[in-house]
Structures are given as C-alpha cells and as structure tokens.
Design a protein around this motif. Sequence first.
Motif, PDB file in Angstrom:
ATOM      1  N   GLU A   5      40.797  47.401  43.097  1.00 51.65           N
ATOM      2  CA  GLU A   5      40.175  46.903  44.339  1.00 51.65           C
ATOM      3  C   GLU A   5      40.894  45.648  44.841  1.00 51.65           C
ATOM      4  O   GLU A   5      41.075  45.475  46.044  1.00 51.65           O
ATOM      5  N   GLN A   6      41.274  44.771  43.910  1.00 51.55           N
ATOM      6  CA  GLN A   6      42.002  43.559  44.289  1.00 51.55           C
ATOM      7  C   GLN A   6      43.385  43.904  44.827  1.00 51.55           C
ATOM      8  O   GLN A   6      43.839  43.344  45.830  1.00 51.55           O
ATOM      9  N   SER A   8      44.212  46.702  46.217  1.00 50.01           N
ATOM     10  CA  SER A   8      44.014  47.346  47.519  1.00 50.01           C
ATOM     11  C   SER A   8      43.881  46.319  48.640  1.00 50.01           C
ATOM     12  O   SER A   8      44.432  46.498  49.726  1.00 50.01           O
ATOM     13  N   ARG A   9      43.170  45.222  48.369  1.00 49.19           N
ATOM     14  CA  ARG A   9      43.012  44.174  49.393  1.00 49.19           C
ATOM     15  C   ARG A   9      44.360  43.554  49.767  1.00 49.19           C
ATOM     16  O   ARG A   9      44.654  43.345  50.942  1.00 49.19           O
ATOM     17  N   SER A  63      40.501  54.977  44.772  1.00 51.71           N
ATOM     18  CA  SER A  63      39.771  54.441  45.925  1.00 51.71           C
ATOM     19  C   SER A  63      38.754  55.451  46.452  1.00 51.71           C
ATOM     20  O   SER A  63      39.053  56.638  46.574  1.00 51.71           O
TER      21      SER A  63
END
Length: 181
Positions: A5-6, A8-9, A63
């Motif tokens: 998730e990190q 992806s950001r 994701s």
Amino acid sequence: MVAPEQLSRVVSHALRHEPWVYELELDGEGWAPVDGLLTAVREQGPRWSDVDRDALVDMIESSAKRRHEIDGDRIRALYGHSVPGQVLKIEAEPPERLFHGTSPEAWEAIQCDGLRPMARQYVHLSADVSTAEQVGRRKASAPVILVVQARRAHEAGSRFWQGNDLVWLADHVPAICLSTD
C-alpha cells in the motif's frame, strides 16, 4: 520492507501527479521505464532500498483496485492523472449506467455544471455502486451516489475510456445525464 500500500502511494504519485519530482518522463500513453521508477523509489530512503520489480508486481497483484500495469520494461498508472497534458487512452462505448460518489456540497454544483475533470484529466466513474460509495466516502461520511446515464451522455457527445474493470473515464458528463436514483 515497504508494504504494498505504501509502495502504491509513491508509485501513484510518481506516475499520476508529479513524475518530474522523480526525474521520470512519461510518454504519450503514460508509460515510464521500470528501471527509472525503481531508481527513484529507492532514493526515498534506506527502507526503500529493497524495492525491486517483484515488489512492483506484488503491489499491482495485491491491490483491491487495479491502478497500475507493467508491460515489459515499462510501467504506467491506468487512471487518475493530474499531470499537464493528456495521457492518451483508447475510447470505448460505455455501459448503460455508471456511478459516481461525491459530497452533498459538490452535488449542488454538479446539478448545474455536470461532472467535469476539475484538477484531473478525466472524470472518474465507477462500474458499480460499492466502488462509487468507497470513492464517495473519501469526500464525505454520507456521500451522494450519482447514477450516470453513460450511454445517453455518450450519445450526447461525451467521450469515454475504460480505465480498468472498475473505473471508467469521461471528458465530462452533462447534468441532464445524472440522478441520485
């Protein structure tokens, strides 16, 4: 190790919003070299030094929303761009209905002006109500879910592109093609 998730950001920021900060050059379809992106990500600090191609693939595959894709030695964001100029997409005929989650305050303006891209390149529309609700909750605790008569808007001159299985893009949607039921 950096969580998907990190990662992806950071990747989204690099490929959707400010590629120049990462010294990346996007082509007309939004593609950037995987190696260039990996170099830029690793420069984020020591905890990012282990990010490799496998981490990118894991990020994409894990994701809940498909935001990125890799093709050979290049990677791109599928939608959500705010970079200057427009990332080229292939137009598609939309389904009969799509959905859009927004705040009650924004809905008041949308009723007059329709849906416009604002700071992005495209209007983002959801293929289902649950995705629209998820998007809308980012804008309000009790979002307004708009029903978009996408086929009607297309026939009236709006242009549509499919971002992925859950997201459609449009250049605009006239107010007459929107409702809350």
